[in-house]
Design a protein around this motif. Sequence first.
Motif, short mmCIF file in Angstrom:
data_model
loop_
_atom_site.label_atom_id
_atom_site.label_comp_id
_atom_site.label_asym_id
_atom_site.label_seq_id
_atom_site.Cartn_x
_atom_site.Cartn_y
_atom_site.Cartn_z
N GLU A 65 48.22 9.16 45.84
CA GLU A 65 49.26 10.18 45.96
C GLU A 65 48.59 11.54 46.06
O GLU A 65 47.71 11.87 45.25
CB GLU A 65 50.20 10.15 44.76
N MET A 66 49.00 12.34 47.04
CA MET A 66 48.45 13.68 47.20
C MET A 66 49.54 14.72 47.06
O MET A 66 50.65 14.56 47.60
CB MET A 66 47.79 13.83 48.57
N THR A 67 49.22 15.78 46.35
CA THR A 67 50.11 16.93 46.26
C THR A 67 49.39 18.15 46.81
O THR A 67 48.16 18.21 46.85
CB THR A 67 50.55 17.20 44.81
N VAL A 68 50.17 19.11 47.25
CA VAL A 68 49.63 20.35 47.78
C VAL A 68 50.50 21.48 47.29
O VAL A 68 51.70 21.31 47.04
CB VAL A 68 49.58 20.30 49.33
N GLU A 69 49.92 22.64 47.10
CA GLU A 69 50.69 23.77 46.58
C GLU A 69 51.48 24.44 47.68
O GLU A 69 50.95 24.75 48.75
CB GLU A 69 49.74 24.78 45.92
N ARG A 70 52.76 24.65 47.43
CA ARG A 70 53.64 25.39 48.33
C ARG A 70 54.48 26.35 47.48
O ARG A 70 55.16 25.93 46.54
CB ARG A 70 54.58 24.44 49.10
N ASP A 71 54.40 27.64 47.80
CA ASP A 71 55.16 28.67 47.08
C ASP A 71 54.89 28.61 45.58
O ASP A 71 55.81 28.74 44.75
CB ASP A 71 56.66 28.53 47.35
N GLY A 72 53.64 28.35 45.23
CA GLY A 72 53.25 28.38 43.84
C GLY A 72 53.54 27.14 43.03
O GLY A 72 53.34 27.14 41.81
N ARG A 73 53.99 26.08 43.67
CA ARG A 73 54.27 24.86 42.93
C ARG A 73 53.74 23.65 43.69
O ARG A 73 53.65 23.67 44.92
CB ARG A 73 55.76 24.70 42.65
N PRO A 74 53.40 22.57 42.96
CA PRO A 74 52.90 21.37 43.65
C PRO A 74 54.02 20.61 44.34
O PRO A 74 55.09 20.41 43.77
CB PRO A 74 52.27 20.56 42.52
N VAL A 75 53.74 20.18 45.56
CA VAL A 75 54.71 19.41 46.35
C VAL A 75 54.03 18.12 46.78
O VAL A 75 52.87 18.13 47.21
CB VAL A 75 55.16 20.20 47.59
N THR A 108 54.96 15.89 53.47
CA THR A 108 54.80 17.32 53.72
C THR A 108 53.56 17.52 54.57
O THR A 108 52.50 16.94 54.27
CB THR A 108 54.65 18.10 52.39
N ALA A 109 53.66 18.33 55.60
CA ALA A 109 52.52 18.55 56.49
C ALA A 109 51.39 19.25 55.75
O ALA A 109 51.60 20.17 54.97
CB ALA A 109 52.95 19.38 57.69
N LEU A 110 50.17 18.80 56.01
CA LEU A 110 48.98 19.45 55.48
C LEU A 110 48.42 20.41 56.53
O LEU A 110 48.49 20.14 57.73
CB LEU A 110 47.92 18.41 55.11
N HIS A 111 47.84 21.52 56.06
CA HIS A 111 47.22 22.51 56.92
C HIS A 111 45.73 22.57 56.64
O HIS A 111 45.25 22.13 55.60
CB HIS A 111 47.87 23.89 56.70
#
Length: 326
Positions: free
Chosen positions: A108-118, A81-84
């Motif tokens: 492992e990295m997760t980022v929040e998208r639409d209120g949930r971790p991706v 998933t692209a990071l901003h």
Amino acid sequence: MTTDTAVDNTVTGTPDETRLEIRPRYEGSNICTWIGFKHVNYMVEEAVYDHLRKGGHAPGLLYERHGLGVDITDLDTRIRTALHIDDVASARVRRAGSRDGALRLVVEMTVERDGRPVRAVVSKVAVQLRLDPRGHAAQTPPAELGEFVVNRLGPGGRAVPLQDGCEPLEQLTAGRNAFGWAWRMPYFYCHFTERVQMSGYLRQMEEVVDLFLEDRGVSIKTLLDEQDWIPVVPRSRISILDEARMEETLYTVFTVEQVFKRFTCTARMDAYVLRDGMLVPAATGTITHGWAVIENRRDWSLVDFDDRLVNALSGKPGKAVGRGPA
């Protein structure tokens, strides 16, 4: 940047698992607000160094007290998933055992998208501790880290003699769909006084891709101006094979290996130094590229390659020699 605490300490002196919250650097936001693969890998590196600190083995103290330079010698990263630029990524670093004299970690990295971790990034990392050869007084290395201490980085590769009357890049690119680039390794690509570090090779990989695309007539700016296309990188890997030193010339060869269904391009980077008439492999790596069309200032979507891009990537064998900016 904020950090959480280590989950557990093991008898080996490094934690089983640590967590870190980290933002990308502003420098990595080059096109719109997306973060390029090099800076994603920089985030992976920082998570690894934080992991060591939480285990009581800060890289600075390992060098200052014990003469041990912390070196990432293998870095295999998949971007899902692209990071901003304003993202806060949650990085989880866990031990994956040891092999070939290296500490193995998974980041492992997760980022929040639409209120949930991706899930955004998964990276496999190898770390070694290189003894400083300079002879300054140092304490004995910590026993729990002994299996990771080495006198020289890399397993070595098959060196080949430079042919009489041939320039290194002529020999290395002859008969291949390849681009060659010679670049003197500056001090800011190095660490611990003399060696090119992993981030230096990441810079080489980014630069040689840019020079290759320009040489083939499909530079990043050309496709941006004419089609709103940008290259995206779902995977990159670099392995250090031997040590390249400060102010040596690195001969970097970029070879396109496969264009898959007009959707992705896989290429190899090989880096050499010339010593005593022998071309010595210093690093090798692979990178996978796709292309995407910019939909708006935040979103993009992948596209199929057009004929111009396919022909450029599959061009005639030959060589090109460039010297780009640092």
